[in-house]
Motif scaffolding. Structure first.
Motif, PDB file in Angstrom:
ATOM      1  N   LEU A 514       0.832  -1.204   0.000  1.00 40.84           N
ATOM      2  CA  LEU A 514       0.000   0.000   0.000  1.00 40.84           C
ATOM      3  C   LEU A 514       0.867   1.255   0.000  1.00 40.84           C
ATOM      4  O   LEU A 514       0.556   2.233  -0.696  1.00 40.84           O
ATOM      5  CB  LEU A 514      -0.925  -0.016   1.221  1.00 40.84           C
ATOM      6  CG  LEU A 514      -1.866   1.189   1.357  1.00 40.84           C
ATOM      7  CD1 LEU A 514      -2.742   1.337   0.119  1.00 40.84           C
ATOM      8  CD2 LEU A 514      -2.732   1.060   2.609  1.00 40.84           C
ATOM      9  N   THR A 515       1.965   1.233   0.736  1.00 41.74           N
ATOM     10  CA  THR A 515       2.880   2.391   0.747  1.00 41.74           C
ATOM     11  C   THR A 515       3.444   2.655  -0.644  1.00 41.74           C
ATOM     12  O   THR A 515       3.487   3.799  -1.104  1.00 41.74           O
ATOM     13  CB  THR A 515       4.030   2.139   1.749  1.00 41.74           C
ATOM     14  OG1 THR A 515       3.499   1.966   3.062  1.00 41.74           O
ATOM     15  CG2 THR A 515       5.013   3.303   1.749  1.00 41.74           C
ATOM     16  N   ALA A 516       3.850   1.580  -1.313  1.00 46.24           N
ATOM     17  CA  ALA A 516       4.398   1.733  -2.668  1.00 46.24           C
ATOM     18  C   ALA A 516       3.351   2.315  -3.616  1.00 46.24           C
ATOM     19  O   ALA A 516       3.658   3.180  -4.455  1.00 46.24           O
ATOM     20  CB  ALA A 516       4.891   0.378  -3.176  1.00 46.24           C
ATOM     21  N   LEU A 517       2.095   1.876  -3.481  1.00 44.74           N
ATOM     22  CA  LEU A 517       1.021   2.374  -4.341  1.00 44.74           C
ATOM     23  C   LEU A 517       0.768   3.856  -4.087  1.00 44.74           C
ATOM     24  O   LEU A 517       0.648   4.657  -5.035  1.00 44.74           O
ATOM     25  CB  LEU A 517      -0.243   1.557  -4.103  1.00 44.74           C
ATOM     26  CG  LEU A 517      -1.503   2.009  -4.859  1.00 44.74           C
ATOM     27  CD1 LEU A 517      -1.278   1.959  -6.367  1.00 44.74           C
ATOM     28  CD2 LEU A 517      -2.699   1.150  -4.462  1.00 44.74           C
ATOM     29  N   GLY A 532      -0.676  -2.250 -11.594  1.00 45.46           N
ATOM     30  CA  GLY A 532       0.214  -3.360 -11.237  1.00 45.46           C
ATOM     31  C   GLY A 532       0.503  -3.396  -9.746  1.00 45.46           C
ATOM     32  O   GLY A 532       0.504  -4.466  -9.121  1.00 45.46           O
ATOM     33  N   LEU A 533       0.716  -2.224  -9.157  1.00 50.10           N
ATOM     34  CA  LEU A 533       0.951  -2.161  -7.711  1.00 50.10           C
ATOM     35  C   LEU A 533      -0.296  -2.560  -6.926  1.00 50.10           C
ATOM     36  O   LEU A 533      -0.201  -3.174  -5.855  1.00 50.10           O
ATOM     37  CB  LEU A 533       1.403  -0.755  -7.316  1.00 50.10           C
ATOM     38  CG  LEU A 533       2.794  -0.342  -7.812  1.00 50.10           C
ATOM     39  CD1 LEU A 533       3.052   1.140  -7.537  1.00 50.10           C
ATOM     40  CD2 LEU A 533       3.872  -1.193  -7.148  1.00 50.10           C
ATOM     41  N   SER A 534      -1.484  -2.211  -7.430  1.00 50.16           N
ATOM     42  CA  SER A 534      -2.725  -2.607  -6.739  1.00 50.16           C
ATOM     43  C   SER A 534      -2.907  -4.120  -6.797  1.00 50.16           C
ATOM     44  O   SER A 534      -3.464  -4.724  -5.866  1.00 50.16           O
ATOM     45  CB  SER A 534      -3.933  -1.892  -7.351  1.00 50.16           C
ATOM     46  OG  SER A 534      -4.257  -2.423  -8.626  1.00 50.16           O
ATOM     47  N   GLN A 535      -2.456  -4.745  -7.871  1.00 48.30           N
ATOM     48  CA  GLN A 535      -2.533  -6.209  -7.947  1.00 48.30           C
ATOM     49  C   GLN A 535      -1.589  -6.860  -6.934  1.00 48.30           C
ATOM     50  O   GLN A 535      -1.906  -7.911  -6.369  1.00 48.30           O
ATOM     51  CB  GLN A 535      -2.206  -6.657  -9.373  1.00 48.30           C
ATOM     52  CG  GLN A 535      -3.285  -6.287 -10.378  1.00 48.30           C
ATOM     53  CD  GLN A 535      -2.873  -6.537 -11.810  1.00 48.30           C
ATOM     54  OE1 GLN A 535      -1.687  -6.715 -12.106  1.00 48.30           O
ATOM     55  NE2 GLN A 535      -3.844  -6.549 -12.725  1.00 48.30           N
ATOM     56  N   THR A 536      -0.435  -6.244  -6.714  1.00 54.59           N
ATOM     57  CA  THR A 536       0.456  -6.733  -5.655  1.00 54.59           C
ATOM     58  C   THR A 536      -0.221  -6.630  -4.289  1.00 54.59           C
ATOM     59  O   THR A 536      -0.106  -7.523  -3.439  1.00 54.59           O
ATOM     60  CB  THR A 536       1.758  -5.915  -5.641  1.00 54.59           C
ATOM     61  OG1 THR A 536       2.393  -6.002  -6.926  1.00 54.59           O
ATOM     62  CG2 THR A 536       2.709  -6.418  -4.568  1.00 54.59           C
ATOM     63  N   LEU A 537      -0.958  -5.536  -4.072  1.00 53.73           N
ATOM     64  CA  LEU A 537      -1.710  -5.360  -2.829  1.00 53.73           C
ATOM     65  C   LEU A 537      -2.802  -6.419  -2.709  1.00 53.73           C
ATOM     66  O   LEU A 537      -3.048  -6.954  -1.619  1.00 53.73           O
ATOM     67  CB  LEU A 537      -2.297  -3.952  -2.779  1.00 53.73           C
ATOM     68  CG  LEU A 537      -2.985  -3.549  -1.481  1.00 53.73           C
ATOM     69  CD1 LEU A 537      -1.989  -3.487  -0.338  1.00 53.73           C
ATOM     70  CD2 LEU A 537      -3.687  -2.192  -1.650  1.00 53.73           C
ATOM     71  N   ASP A 538      -3.491  -6.741  -3.830  1.00 59.83           N
ATOM     72  CA  ASP A 538      -4.507  -7.802  -3.818  1.00 59.83           C
ATOM     73  C   ASP A 538      -3.906  -9.121  -3.344  1.00 59.83           C
ATOM     74  O   ASP A 538      -4.485  -9.819  -2.500  1.00 59.83           O
ATOM     75  CB  ASP A 538      -5.088  -7.992  -5.228  1.00 59.83           C
ATOM     76  CG  ASP A 538      -5.985  -6.839  -5.640  1.00 59.83           C
ATOM     77  OD1 ASP A 538      -6.349  -6.032  -4.762  1.00 59.83           O
ATOM     78  OD2 ASP A 538      -6.311  -6.749  -6.832  1.00 59.83           O
ATOM     79  N   ALA A 539      -2.761  -9.470  -3.912  1.00 63.30           N
ATOM     80  CA  ALA A 539      -2.121 -10.735  -3.537  1.00 63.30           C
ATOM     81  C   ALA A 539      -1.723 -10.727  -2.059  1.00 63.30           C
ATOM     82  O   ALA A 539      -1.844 -11.734  -1.359  1.00 63.30           O
ATOM     83  CB  ALA A 539      -0.896 -10.975  -4.424  1.00 63.30           C
ATOM     84  N   VAL A 605      -0.552   4.580   7.551  1.00 66.56           N
ATOM     85  CA  VAL A 605       0.114   3.314   7.245  1.00 66.56           C
ATOM     86  C   VAL A 605       1.333   3.133   8.142  1.00 66.56           C
ATOM     87  O   VAL A 605       1.569   2.058   8.694  1.00 66.56           O
ATOM     88  CB  VAL A 605       0.516   3.266   5.755  1.00 66.56           C
ATOM     89  CG1 VAL A 605       1.440   2.084   5.493  1.00 66.56           C
ATOM     90  CG2 VAL A 605      -0.714   3.178   4.871  1.00 66.56           C
ATOM     91  N   THR A 606       2.119   4.192   8.311  1.00 67.25           N
ATOM     92  CA  THR A 606       3.328   4.105   9.136  1.00 67.25           C
ATOM     93  C   THR A 606       2.986   3.763  10.585  1.00 67.25           C
ATOM     94  O   THR A 606       3.605   2.877  11.193  1.00 67.25           O
ATOM     95  CB  THR A 606       4.105   5.430   9.084  1.00 67.25           C
ATOM     96  OG1 THR A 606       4.473   5.705   7.723  1.00 67.25           O
ATOM     97  CG2 THR A 606       5.358   5.361   9.941  1.00 67.25           C
TER      98      THR A 606
END
Length: 655
Positions: A514-517, A532-539, A605-606
């Protein structure tokens, strides 16, 4: 006067889908029919030993509570396997009766195996409970080897009757339960809107009104979580945040609760005009204030409009469910589940709990023998059961206290009733049946109340068979308190700090994704990168839901929606809105307000990631003290961005 209509309202308010009522009726009916059939066999064919009745009644209860497979066929297989396990352990108990030390060691081994069987899922849990209770009763009644064929009639009869009751008389129907619970969610939202309309008409809000609104919000939260529990999981066991119909419905429910919370909070501060509230209740189109209007009344108006939209979406879902029977969700739910490899290592919290239970049972057995050579089983039973549905040392201590207090007061009332009903079998049977029904009706809401009514039923049974004495009841209280205290002590000494390493690891991945997104959005990365970053969050969310599953494993009774499910709903919603933000972003983020939203979300998030898995054990009955409780009306990236921050606030409402 308390009319039938008032009672119906009270019943639906406390049990919207009538699931508690149905379970209590199943258990009571299974017990009554099992006892009746065994009595007929005893009267017309051949006499049955007491152990046959004891096993029949107790396994009828376990069959109504512990068997939770999906589908009648799977349930029948589980019951038959549980019945077979019951007969095997009763034979072992009878065969080892003359060898006390070996018998006690065998009991501890069965306790460990029964607790460890939870790793295998719902079927393993049910078979384990059948085996534990059967050895307990076999050692308690001590049936001779020659009587075992007659003893076996009890488990067989109760298993078949319990299956018939659940499959034919009171069958499961997730479509009916889901539809009824969604209608209850709609009704709760209507109650909130009606209350706000009444306050808008008089143009004032008292402290009592605020408390009533908060109570309405709590009732809405309970029924939202109940509705979510009736949504069938896909084959993976995890909702997909946005692509599966079941996941979209779970998000819709979560957002409805969020909208109601925001409307209550903001309307308590500034009431909108009555005409506007009335228009939302009637389903009329209401004009939203402009984005530049940040007055309290405008904030409340936007929140009410969002609540009205959430209710409208809910009505559409209910209508679709009535038309199609939730065909889209059913198609996903009927896909075959992929069997996961069981984890019998000490990394699994269930295995650590199995060791805790075994150690507690061994200590309770030793100390219980000091109180009574014949009734020490009650101490073992108490030490075993105080670990049910607990995820922490505090949970276990509270469960032990509830069991001890419920037993003490239940025996006091039960002794009085048994004395008054001495010699009156029919009234005693009727009150015993009522006590059993009430015990399992309140099972999901109050363990102490359940124990209270079970103790009353036991006193009445002892009275009817002529075994009731004050010394016996005092011994039961002492053995129960001893077993509960031992369970609490072991919970604090054996594996006292629940290792959550795997959960912490996947939480780190989710927060990092989420931070990266968010940083990519702030940096103006193109949309395909954000997707692509949101798909990483999904996983990462799917890994998180899988890792958290053991924390929410209720392995003896059905519980109310708990902290684990509430927390997973928050992560599911945040993941969903992150996907919406990534998919709908059209241009670089240049305005200061949007950057402030991203910075605020990154700060949340932090702070949240630093506390890691502590969020799964937070009391969320505290209102979220946020100044903004609504997103902008547009269905774009800005709404997704606001909803991410708003959702993350709910992880730690007291922060």
């Amino acid at each position: 006067m308390f009319s039938g209509f008032d009672f119906r309202d009270w019943l639906l308010a406390n049990d919207p889908a009538l699931s508690r009522l149905r379970m209590a009726l199943r258990v009571t009916l299974s017990v009554a029919l099992s006892f009746g059939v065994l009595l007929v066999i005893h009267s017309l064919l051949f006499p049955l030993p007491t152990a046959s009745y004891g096993l029949g009644i107790v396994l009828a209860i376990e069959g109504g509570v512990a068997v939770r497979d999906k589908g009648g066929g799977r349930q029948l297989v589980t019951r038959l396997l549980g019945c077979a396990a019951s007969l095997i352990v009763v034979v072992i108990a009878a065969g080892l009766e003359g060898h006390r030390l070996i018998s006690d060691a065998a009991f501890l081994l069965i306790i460990f195996l029964a607790a460890s069987a939870r790793v295998l899922g719902a079927r393993g849990h049910a078979i384990g409970m059948f085996a534990f209770m059967s050895y307990f009763l076999g050692a308690y009644f001590q049936p001779p080897i020659a009587e075992l064929p007659f003893v076996a009639i009890g488990p067989v009869v109760s298993s078949l009757i319990a299956h018939a009751v659940r499959s034919v008389v009171l069958p499961d129907d997730w479509r009916r339960d889901l539809l009824r619970s969604l209608e209850s969610v709609q009704g709760r939202i209507n109650q909130i809107l009606f209350k706000i309309a009444a306050l808008a008409a008089v143009k004032s809000v008292s402290e009592a009104d605020r408390q009533e609104l908060n109570q309405l919000e709590e009732r809405l939260k309970d029924v939202v979580l109940m509705a979510e529990s009736f949504i069938p999981r896909p084959a993976s066991g995890v909702f997909d945040p946005g692509t599966e119909p079941a996941g979209e419905l779970a998000i819709r429910l979560f957002d409805a609760h969020l909208a109601a919370e925001g409307a209550i909070m903001l309307c308590s501060q500034a009431l909108p005009p009555f005409e506007l509230v009335h228009g939302i209740i009637e389903g009329h189109s209401v004009r939203s204030p402009g984005e530049d209007d940040d007055s309290s009344t405008a904030e409340a108006t936007r929140a009410l409009i969002r609540l009205g939209n959430a209710r409208a979406e809910l009505v559409e879902t209910i209508d679709e469910g009535n038309r199609t029977g939730f065909a889209d969700i059913a198609a996903v739910a009927e896909a075959p589940a992929q069997a996961s490899r069981p984890d019998f290592s000490l990394r699994n919290p269930l295995m650590r709990s199995a060791l805790q239970i075994t150690v507690a049972s061994a200590i309770a057995m030793t100390l219980g023998l000091g109180l009574s050579r014949e009734r020490w089983f009650w101490a073992v039973l108490a030490s075993f059961l105080v670990f049910t549905n607990t995820n922490s040392r505090g949970d276990t201590a509270m469960k032990a206290l509830q069991r001890s207090v419920g037993t003490l007061f239940g025996i006091g009332i039960g002794l009085l009733l048994a004395t008054l009903l001495a010699g009156h079998q029919l009234p005693a049977l009727a009150i015993t049946s009522l006590a059993i029904f009430l015990a399992f009706y309140f099972l999901q809401t109050s363990y102490a109340t359940m124990t209270f009514f079970v103790s009353i039923a036991l006193c009445l049974v002892y009275g009817m068979i002529g075994s009731l004495t004050l010394d016996l009841l005092l011994l039961r209280v002492e053995e129960t308190a001893l077993g509960a205290a031992v369970g609490t002590l072991v919970a604090f000494v054996v594996f006292p700090a629940r290792t959550r390493g795997a959960l912490d690891l996947v939480l780190d991945k989710w927060f990092a994704a989420l931070t990266a997104l968010l940083k990519a959005a702030a940096g103006g990365e193109p949309r395909h990168v954000l997707i692509g970053l949101s798909q990483t969050l999904d996983a990462a969310y799917k890994d998180l839901a899988t890792a958290a599953r053991p924390l929410g494993s209720s392995w003896s009774v059905v519980t109310r929606p708990g902290q684990v499910r509430q927390t997973l709903a928050i992560f599911l919603a945040a993941t969903y809105w992150a996907r919406m933000m990534a998919k709908n972003r059209e241009a670089s983020i240049t305005d200061d307000d949007a950057r402030q939203l991203i910075d605020a979300s990154l700060a949340r998030v932090t702070s949240s990631s630093a506390r890691r898995s502590a969020c799964f054990f937070v009391d969320r009955n505290i209102p979220v003290p946020s100044a903004r409780h609504h997103p902008h009306a547009s269905k774009g990236w800005r709404q997704g961005l606001e909803m991410i921050g708003l959702t993350l606030e709910r992880l730690y409402p007291d922060a």
